[in-house]
Design a protein around this motif. Sequence first.
Motif, short mmCIF file in Angstrom:
data_model
loop_
_atom_site.label_atom_id
_atom_site.label_comp_id
_atom_site.label_asym_id
_atom_site.label_seq_id
_atom_site.Cartn_x
_atom_site.Cartn_y
_atom_site.Cartn_z
N ASN A 89 -5.91 15.51 1.63
CA ASN A 89 -4.87 16.05 2.53
C ASN A 89 -4.40 15.00 3.52
O ASN A 89 -3.22 14.96 3.89
N ARG A 120 -1.91 12.79 1.78
CA ARG A 120 -0.60 13.43 1.76
C ARG A 120 0.07 13.36 3.13
O ARG A 120 1.27 13.09 3.25
N ILE A 131 0.27 13.35 -5.96
CA ILE A 131 0.75 13.56 -4.59
C ILE A 131 1.77 12.49 -4.22
O ILE A 131 2.84 12.78 -3.65
N VAL A 167 5.75 13.23 -3.21
CA VAL A 167 6.30 12.94 -1.87
C VAL A 167 7.41 11.89 -1.95
O VAL A 167 8.49 12.07 -1.39
#
Length: 668
Positions: A180, A183, A239, A243
């Motif tokens: 996380n 990200r 990820i 993004v």
Amino acid sequence: MDKGIDHLISARKLLKANVEKSKCLGASLEKSGSILGEISCRLPSLEVAVWPIQAERDALSAVGGHINQAVVPAASVLKVFDAIHGLEKSLSDPQYDLLGYLSVLKRLEEALRFLGDNCGMAIQWLGDIVEYLDDHRVADKAFISSLKKALANLRELEAGDEKGRLDGGLLEAALDRLQNEFRRLLVENTVPLPMSSPTLPGEQACIAPSPLPVAVIQKLQAILGRLIANERLEKCISIYIEVRSSNVRASLQALNLDYLEISVSEFNDVASIEGYIAKWGKHLEFAVKHLFEAEYKLCNDVFERMGLDVWKSCFAKIAAQAGMLAFLQFGKTVTESRKDPIKLLKLLDIFASLSKLRSDFNRLFGGAPCAEIQNLTRDLIKRLIGGACEIFWELLVQVELQRRTPPPPDCSIPRVVTFITDYCNKLIGDDYRPILMQVLVIERSWKQEKFQERILYNELLKLVQSIEVNLDTWSKGYKDAVPSYLFQMNNHWHLYKHLKGSRFGGLLGDTWLREHEQYKDYFSTMYLRESWGKLPTLLSREGLILFSGGRATARNLVKQRLKAFNEAFDEMYKKHSNYVIADKELREKTCQAIIQTIVPVYRSYMQNYGPLVEQDASASKYAKYTAQSLEKMFNSLFHPKLAKHGSLKVRHPSGKFNPPSEDPQSVK
């Protein structure tokens, strides 16, 4: 007596000492009583615990060493397990202390490796002691069976998926938090890139710097190190692609690229989306040189330690998902549209844009990961070259086909004439000649043929020669010579004026240009002589002798001649009001020539003989015009008629050169 006293004193001391000992012994007995009470309470449970063991004391003494060998490694495993859960409190928030978090996480991984490596050993030792107990009948069968069942459960857990969760899922949770954070770093440091203002001619486009700060890239690499060690590379790449491709799409969406989704059925020809094609080139250059260039560099910076295949594959997916395929599909859609001469220029525009970015394409999209983009690009270039060459080699045939159409009734310039003159100038101009040459060279190379520049010029000369034949053919299509003269005057002047001083005019030569100027002068003279030049003869002065007795005769002659002039003028003006001279300079010269031919004669005639009819009751019937009104009417001739939306109402022959709205049945 003294001896007796000494004995008494000694006895007294002894008694006193015994009393103290008795007190101490009493206290000890009292304390022992409470301990014995506790032992008495624990005896039932101990009896239950040792009940399965029924072996003799010697056998139990021998098994002690074996039990110690099994319990020690098991106890070590339990201590590591406790230490792992102790590390949970040391895991800080990676957002604020990434290095500390990574350090604790690494210790956690090491502890888990020790735990995983030694659990099997501890289970093996425990299995050995249970086997020893069973073989030597140290315990009863029910107890041994219970131990074996417990060991089987441990072995099953140790060999299955639960082996990785010996920490109770602590490592997975810690890795999720780190993922996380990966990200978050990407999202919070990712900003759409606006399209910069266009560069000045000759100025190099500025390549965008790396879109992420060095410190952020270093953090991402550190996180990747730990996540990759725990087999989470694919999740990180997923990820990252999500993004970064989303960010590129946001940058492109600000440019309003809805036109990229247009289908062949949504437009009739290239002219209807000409503006989009111009935008496409600018937007593609921005996407390649700024957006995809930056993503290419960033993928290399972030994933360079993973190897070339990893980061190039990552970039390829970003490019495909972010819109590169849509750019190429739009170009393909244009190639599939209806064939039209103007389409040749647009295909060359698209080819020029791709050619300009060729080195960038080869560098960014080279290699196996970008195979889809490479294949689409090659297919598009093949379509562009094939389509452009097909249209170019068919131009002469299309011009010849126009010969079958009737001439314009308003004597104006057929669209094929204006189109070809402007078209040829563009094709050999600085913007299109190098591109067209490159396309023709490639097309001939596919056929194992050699292309030379003179072939291009010869083909364009054939187009103009065909136009000249068309003009001669069309001029013979008029029933009257007068509109034929006006038509040829219009068109020869157009060829002269629009090609003089141009590169194509230089190719045709000064002699060719002078001939068309002379043709214009000749047909202008013939037009004037065979039309308006006949009107002054109607204002003859023969027989007009103003003396006593002859005035009435003169008045009648003037009336007759004015009537004939008016009728001829009205008829001719009505007919010539439908003719068009689009060129302002030629129109004004022609009107002045007509005025000089008629107005001075009419003015003189009216000055001398007008009074004979002006006093008549029907004077307005004969003195219908003044010199000024005639001049004004002549100056209003030959103006292009305004159509709807203020456009010029110019007739266009049918065929390939018609606008889409006028030629819906054109063959593709």
